[in-house]
Design a protein around this motif. Structure first.
Motif, PDB file in Angstrom:
ATOM      1  N   GLY A  59       0.796  -1.210   0.000  1.00  0.00           N
ATOM      2  CA  GLY A  59       0.000   0.000   0.000  1.00  0.00           C
ATOM      3  C   GLY A  59       0.830   1.263   0.000  1.00  0.00           C
ATOM      4  N   LEU A  60       0.138   2.348   0.249  1.00  0.00           N
ATOM      5  CA  LEU A  60       0.743   3.673   0.169  1.00  0.00           C
ATOM      6  C   LEU A  60       0.125   4.565   1.239  1.00  0.00           C
ATOM      7  CD1 LEU A  60       1.246   5.607  -3.122  1.00  0.00           C
ATOM      8  CD2 LEU A  60      -0.003   6.681  -1.264  1.00  0.00           C
ATOM      9  N   THR A  61       0.965   5.358   1.892  1.00  0.00           N
ATOM     10  CA  THR A  61       0.473   6.392   2.805  1.00  0.00           C
ATOM     11  C   THR A  61       0.985   7.748   2.320  1.00  0.00           C
ATOM     12  OG1 THR A  61       2.346   6.348   4.340  1.00  0.00           O
ATOM     13  CG2 THR A  61       0.529   4.812   4.777  1.00  0.00           C
ATOM     14  N   ALA A  62       0.151   8.749   2.481  1.00  0.00           N
ATOM     15  CA  ALA A  62       0.503  10.095   2.026  1.00  0.00           C
ATOM     16  C   ALA A  62      -0.290  11.117   2.828  1.00  0.00           C
ATOM     17  CB  ALA A  62       0.198  10.239   0.538  1.00  0.00           C
ATOM     18  N   GLU A  63       0.070  12.373   2.637  1.00  0.00           N
ATOM     19  CA  GLU A  63      -0.686  13.497   3.207  1.00  0.00           C
ATOM     20  C   GLU A  63      -0.874  14.537   2.116  1.00  0.00           C
ATOM     21  OE1 GLU A  63       0.509  13.773   7.863  1.00  0.00           O
ATOM     22  OE2 GLU A  63       2.001  14.508   6.439  1.00  0.00           O
ATOM     23  N   VAL A  64      -2.021  15.186   2.135  1.00  0.00           N
ATOM     24  CA  VAL A  64      -2.322  16.240   1.175  1.00  0.00           C
ATOM     25  C   VAL A  64      -2.425  17.566   1.929  1.00  0.00           C
ATOM     26  CG1 VAL A  64      -3.984  17.093  -0.525  1.00  0.00           C
ATOM     27  CG2 VAL A  64      -3.527  14.626  -0.342  1.00  0.00           C
ATOM     28  N   TYR A  65      -1.632  18.535   1.498  1.00  0.00           N
ATOM     29  CA  TYR A  65      -1.647  19.883   2.075  1.00  0.00           C
ATOM     30  C   TYR A  65      -0.927  20.836   1.132  1.00  0.00           C
ATOM     31  CZ  TYR A  65       3.032  18.464   3.601  1.00  0.00           C
ATOM     32  OH  TYR A  65       4.330  18.004   3.624  1.00  0.00           O
ATOM     33  N   TRP A  66      -1.270  22.110   1.214  1.00  0.00           N
ATOM     34  CA  TRP A  66      -0.650  23.172   0.419  1.00  0.00           C
ATOM     35  C   TRP A  66      -0.726  22.911  -1.084  1.00  0.00           C
ATOM     36  CZ3 TRP A  66       4.547  23.162   3.553  1.00  0.00           C
ATOM     37  CH2 TRP A  66       4.313  23.659   4.832  1.00  0.00           C
ATOM     38  N   GLY A  67      -1.724  22.153  -1.540  1.00  0.00           N
ATOM     39  CA  GLY A  67      -1.827  21.836  -2.954  1.00  0.00           C
ATOM     40  C   GLY A  67      -0.886  20.726  -3.394  1.00  0.00           C
ATOM     41  N   TRP A  68      -0.275  20.057  -2.451  1.00  0.00           N
ATOM     42  CA  TRP A  68       0.666  18.969  -2.724  1.00  0.00           C
ATOM     43  C   TRP A  68       0.166  17.690  -2.073  1.00  0.00           C
ATOM     44  CZ3 TRP A  68       5.626  19.271  -5.044  1.00  0.00           C
ATOM     45  CH2 TRP A  68       6.037  20.557  -5.404  1.00  0.00           C
ATOM     46  N   VAL A  69       0.566  16.549  -2.649  1.00  0.00           N
ATOM     47  CA  VAL A  69       0.460  15.274  -1.969  1.00  0.00           C
ATOM     48  C   VAL A  69       1.896  14.850  -1.673  1.00  0.00           C
ATOM     49  CG1 VAL A  69       0.346  13.943  -4.146  1.00  0.00           C
ATOM     50  CG2 VAL A  69      -0.391  12.903  -1.986  1.00  0.00           C
ATOM     51  N   GLU A  70       2.173  14.553  -0.435  1.00  0.00           N
ATOM     52  CA  GLU A  70       3.493  14.059  -0.051  1.00  0.00           C
ATOM     53  C   GLU A  70       3.365  12.569   0.247  1.00  0.00           C
ATOM     54  OE1 GLU A  70       7.242  14.836   2.952  1.00  0.00           O
ATOM     55  OE2 GLU A  70       5.504  16.167   3.072  1.00  0.00           O
ATOM     56  N   ILE A  71       4.000  11.770  -0.592  1.00  0.00           N
ATOM     57  CA  ILE A  71       3.961  10.325  -0.429  1.00  0.00           C
ATOM     58  C   ILE A  71       5.046   9.929   0.567  1.00  0.00           C
ATOM     59  CG2 ILE A  71       4.243   8.103  -1.599  1.00  0.00           C
ATOM     60  CD1 ILE A  71       3.192   9.579  -4.156  1.00  0.00           C
ATOM     61  N   HIS A  72       4.615   9.278   1.639  1.00  0.00           N
ATOM     62  CA  HIS A  72       5.550   8.917   2.703  1.00  0.00           C
ATOM     63  C   HIS A  72       6.034   7.475   2.597  1.00  0.00           C
ATOM     64  CE1 HIS A  72       4.936  12.674   4.757  1.00  0.00           C
ATOM     65  NE2 HIS A  72       3.632  12.479   4.793  1.00  0.00           N
ATOM     66  N   LYS A  73       5.115   6.559   2.429  1.00  0.00           N
ATOM     67  CA  LYS A  73       5.457   5.135   2.410  1.00  0.00           C
ATOM     68  C   LYS A  73       4.749   4.462   1.247  1.00  0.00           C
ATOM     69  CE  LYS A  73       6.190   4.833   7.339  1.00  0.00           C
ATOM     70  NZ  LYS A  73       5.571   5.738   8.212  1.00  0.00           N
ATOM     71  N   PHE A  74       5.481   3.588   0.542  1.00  0.00           N
ATOM     72  CA  PHE A  74       4.930   2.880  -0.606  1.00  0.00           C
ATOM     73  C   PHE A  74       5.671   1.553  -0.704  1.00  0.00           C
ATOM     74  CE2 PHE A  74       4.153   3.403  -5.501  1.00  0.00           C
ATOM     75  CZ  PHE A  74       3.241   2.363  -5.465  1.00  0.00           C
ATOM     76  N   TRP A  75       4.951   0.450  -0.494  1.00  0.00           N
ATOM     77  CA  TRP A  75       5.615  -0.851  -0.404  1.00  0.00           C
ATOM     78  C   TRP A  75       4.663  -1.955  -0.820  1.00  0.00           C
ATOM     79  CZ3 TRP A  75       4.509  -5.274   2.371  1.00  0.00           C
ATOM     80  CH2 TRP A  75       5.526  -6.247   2.433  1.00  0.00           C
ATOM     81  N   PHE A  76       5.229  -3.018  -1.412  1.00  0.00           N
ATOM     82  CA  PHE A  76       4.497  -4.235  -1.728  1.00  0.00           C
ATOM     83  C   PHE A  76       5.313  -5.446  -1.317  1.00  0.00           C
ATOM     84  CE2 PHE A  76       2.092  -1.676  -4.754  1.00  0.00           C
ATOM     85  CZ  PHE A  76       0.823  -2.178  -4.537  1.00  0.00           C
TER      86      PHE A  76
END
Length: 152
Positions: A59-76
């Protein structure tokens, strides 16, 4: 000015929290965007969870703020790699982030991780730290979702 410098070689949560609070106050005072991001709901989480009906396999974890998505973790899990699932998941995350107001994406990766994977999907390296960790590079990558603007 009478000062003393102490050097500690172990974790000191109280001191770390003290510095975090002081930096947060400074940023709030000097940046409207930082101040506004402190309001509840300003930073919105985004999680995409992949299961095989029994357990999590990636899966993937991210945060959306300031018009950006910041992808933090992405793994399979290894058995799910190389089958197009990562591309599909990243595309879904980008669409969801755009629906949440993002028009750009930000992530970091190492040379032994997924730089080429992201480049094939429109991400560009905007920063590199060489030999971090030794023998590798650490990259900051961005992508613009605005077709007129193109990549950054």
């Amino acid at each position: 000015m009478d000062t003393h410098i102490s050097i500690l070689y172990e974790q000191h949560d109280d001191f770390s929290n003290f510095l975090s609070e002081k930096i947060r106050s400074f940023n709030n005072e000097h940046s409207l965007h930082h101040r506004e991001s402190r309001h509840k709901g300003a930073v919105r989480p985004l999680h995409l969870i992949v299961t095989n009906h029994q357990q999590w396999v990636g899966g993937l974890t991210a945060e959306v703020y300031w018009g950006w998505v910041e992808i933090h973790k992405f793994w399979f899990h290894e058995e799910y790699r190389g089958k197009g699932l990562g591309s599909k998941l990243l595309a879904k995350a980008e669409i969801a982030a755009q629906e949440m107001g993002a028009n750009r994406a930000l992530l970091t990766t190492y040379s032994f991780q997924a730089r080429t994977f992201y480049e094939k999907r429109g991400y560009q390296v905007v920063g590199e730290i060489k030999d971090y960790p030794p023998g590798s590079s650490y990259y900051t990558m961005v992508k613009s979702f605005d077709a007129e603007e193109g990549c950054l």
